[in-house]
Design a protein around this motif. Sequence first.
Motif, PDB file in Angstrom:
ATOM      1  N   PRO B 175       0.838  -1.206   0.000  1.00  0.00           N
ATOM      2  CA  PRO B 175       0.000   0.000   0.000  1.00  0.00           C
ATOM      3  C   PRO B 175       0.874   1.258   0.000  1.00  0.00           C
ATOM      4  N   ARG B 176       0.599   2.150  -0.935  1.00  0.00           N
ATOM      5  CA  ARG B 176       1.454   3.323  -1.058  1.00  0.00           C
ATOM      6  C   ARG B 176       1.321   4.236   0.158  1.00  0.00           C
ATOM      7  N   GLU B 177       0.229   4.087   0.891  1.00  0.00           N
ATOM      8  CA  GLU B 177       0.029   4.959   2.045  1.00  0.00           C
ATOM      9  C   GLU B 177       1.112   4.769   3.102  1.00  0.00           C
ATOM     10  N   ILE B 178       1.748   3.582   3.130  1.00  0.00           N
ATOM     11  CA  ILE B 178       2.766   3.364   4.154  1.00  0.00           C
ATOM     12  C   ILE B 178       3.948   4.298   3.917  1.00  0.00           C
ATOM     13  N   GLU B 180       3.749   7.005   2.121  1.00  0.00           N
ATOM     14  CA  GLU B 180       3.228   8.374   2.219  1.00  0.00           C
ATOM     15  C   GLU B 180       3.158   8.821   3.676  1.00  0.00           C
ATOM     16  N   ALA B 181       2.860   7.855   4.551  1.00  0.00           N
ATOM     17  CA  ALA B 181       2.869   8.179   5.980  1.00  0.00           C
ATOM     18  C   ALA B 181       4.257   8.648   6.393  1.00  0.00           C
ATOM     19  N   MET B 279       4.368 -10.125   5.069  1.00  0.00           N
ATOM     20  CA  MET B 279       5.273  -9.263   5.825  1.00  0.00           C
ATOM     21  C   MET B 279       4.631  -7.939   6.217  1.00  0.00           C
ATOM     22  N   PHE B 281       1.476  -7.631   7.005  1.00  0.00           N
ATOM     23  CA  PHE B 281       0.219  -7.868   7.707  1.00  0.00           C
ATOM     24  C   PHE B 281       0.101  -6.938   8.909  1.00  0.00           C
ATOM     25  N   GLY B 282      -1.059  -6.326   9.046  1.00  0.00           N
ATOM     26  CA  GLY B 282      -1.269  -5.432  10.181  1.00  0.00           C
ATOM     27  C   GLY B 282      -1.048  -3.973   9.844  1.00  0.00           C
ATOM     28  N   ALA B 283      -0.422  -3.723   8.693  1.00  0.00           N
ATOM     29  CA  ALA B 283      -0.136  -2.333   8.332  1.00  0.00           C
ATOM     30  C   ALA B 283      -1.399  -1.597   7.937  1.00  0.00           C
ATOM     31  N   VAL B 284      -2.273  -2.298   7.247  1.00  0.00           N
ATOM     32  CA  VAL B 284      -3.469  -1.633   6.754  1.00  0.00           C
ATOM     33  C   VAL B 284      -4.694  -2.450   7.118  1.00  0.00           C
ATOM     34  N   LYS B 285      -5.837  -1.770   7.099  1.00  0.00           N
ATOM     35  CA  LYS B 285      -7.084  -2.446   7.367  1.00  0.00           C
ATOM     36  C   LYS B 285      -7.437  -3.303   6.171  1.00  0.00           C
TER      37      LYS B 285
END
Lengths: 367, 286
Positions: B175-178, B180-181, B279, B281-285
Amino acid sequence: MNAMNPITTPALALDRLGKTFRGVAALDDVSFTVPKGALTVVLGAAGAGKTTLLRAIAGLERPDAGAIHIGDKDAAGREPRDRDVAMIFDNLALYPDKTGFDNIANPLRIRGMEKGVIEAAVKDIAARLKIAHILNRKPKTMSGGERQRVALGRALVRTPALFLLDEPLSSLDAQLRIELRAELRRLQRSLGYTFLMATPDFAEAMAIADTVIMLRAGKVVQIADPQTLYDEPADREVARFVGAPEINLVPAEIGPGGGVRLAGGLLPLPEKFLPLLAPEARAIEVGIRPEDLALAPVEGAALSGVVTDIEPLGASVAISVEAGGVEFRLVVPVAATASITPGLAVGLSVETGRMHAFDPQTGVRLA
Amino acid sequence: MLSRPLTLPLALLLAAALVITLFPVFWIVMTAIKPPTDWNAAPAVWLPSEPTLVNFRTLFDPTALKAYGLSGVSQPATPSMLGSILASVVATALSILIGLFAAIGLSRYATMTKATPLMILSGRMFPPAAIAVPFVIIFSVTNVIDTYSGLIAIYVAVTLPFSTWMLKSFIDDLPREIEEAAMLDGRSRLMAHLTVTIPLVRGGLFATTMFIFILNWSEFMFALVLSYTNVTTIPVQLAKYVTATAGTLYGVQAALAVLAMLPLVIGGFMIQSHLARGMTFGAVKR
């Protein structure tokens, strides 16, 4: 330009923002301001452009048109890190390889703050968010609510000029969502933070917003405080989006002599409809909130019909009544429904002063 | 870890697959330790009567087979091993480095046109043989024929579409949001990619590196046609164990093949633990 007064400079000002994806306008001429220390909610259905709007403000998406001012600084051309904003993504986007502590500490570490200061700041925000006990765990071993709080912590550990929250509570259970949104509101107030929060949930917006910005198909449809949005929706679609069960929309006619003819009955013309009075009969669409309808004795009632469905809501009951070819939904207290069964002939009384009149073609609210 | 119970038919199927896959490996290893009399004996010798390391010694000392009355091997295999290591390691590193940044650009920044990724892949849509001769001419004229830099350049060019596409697919899954965060947390774009994107795709990075290395390590045609004497690699060297008097030296070939397999086997075991899924897992909903 004009010298800005530091006290009244809004935290955020958008001026005619536009963004197009492959010919489809995601944001269309969006202008609004967010006052400092306020909680402003961007309300809209999925695909209305909420996420694009927040991403544009954060600097993750480049707008095609318009200007963004964060504080008194033009954000154009500035990278996300130079915009003094924090963002909570709708999918949280935690660092999967970092513990809760390291997730929250990350923004402070990047800024090269001292170890002791970082530890104190993380512990403080963790205590506020009630996640002190999970700081050593990685996201994959946390519950949805805990991950949500870590994501909040990572944003709240800093004090940027503006917080952007993209549906921050969307994946949580109803119970937890309500609990966390109240906490969020408390935190925002007590720390004096400026929040711009996107949500598709009107109840959430109603519950915590100072101001609601209603977004539809990339356009700002209405900017109002929650009560005004509910009482004076800009148009039929806003009226439908805000409120549950949905507002009753009924084709009607205002006679030249006054009186509103709808669903086979004649209602007295409410005062606010007076400007709509015309020499000839005028077709309108009337909106009646479910709570502005009540059951009445059949004799002498303005509208009469037959009960078709009963749906318990807990403290109240949603009743469907067919009258004059129109299906009405009304919400009444449980106590008033003891003897109501489907098939029963009933009368309906209407709080006419709270009715809305919409243009049947454009949907714009007339009164 | 099994996704379904191991039933008897499934077990038989797996056993058959294992036999088919591993038999050539077994035969190569056995041949490598057979004395010359057993190499192509009829009936076939399954397990060597007198296991020997003479084939391996011949790789480094071409006269070793004289004890068996065989001669004619002129050069040791050492230069080809060093050549293979040099060409494969450098070419793989460059291919991965360039491919990684190309992949980030294509995955995250809508670089150039939508057709760009396909254009890159289309570089692999004709047979290498079709470009081999033109390259011999170009390399001769530009004086890079029979040099390692020339061979490495070809290897990078040929594998870059694969490394770019494979790495792009791994980055697309992240997910690109990681990252971007991280940008909102205070990282520049470049640093967000270096500190967040790349570490989080390291499983894919290892897998792609392994794949590209295998391509380079076993490449034969370019190494053959673009070299005279300076440049030599293991696949080219393998073809040289033919003598006028005794025909093909199968045992020596097998010994070199066994040595050539070793780095791949070791590398495979080393990256195995990084290939695990989930790897992020848990980063995003979800």
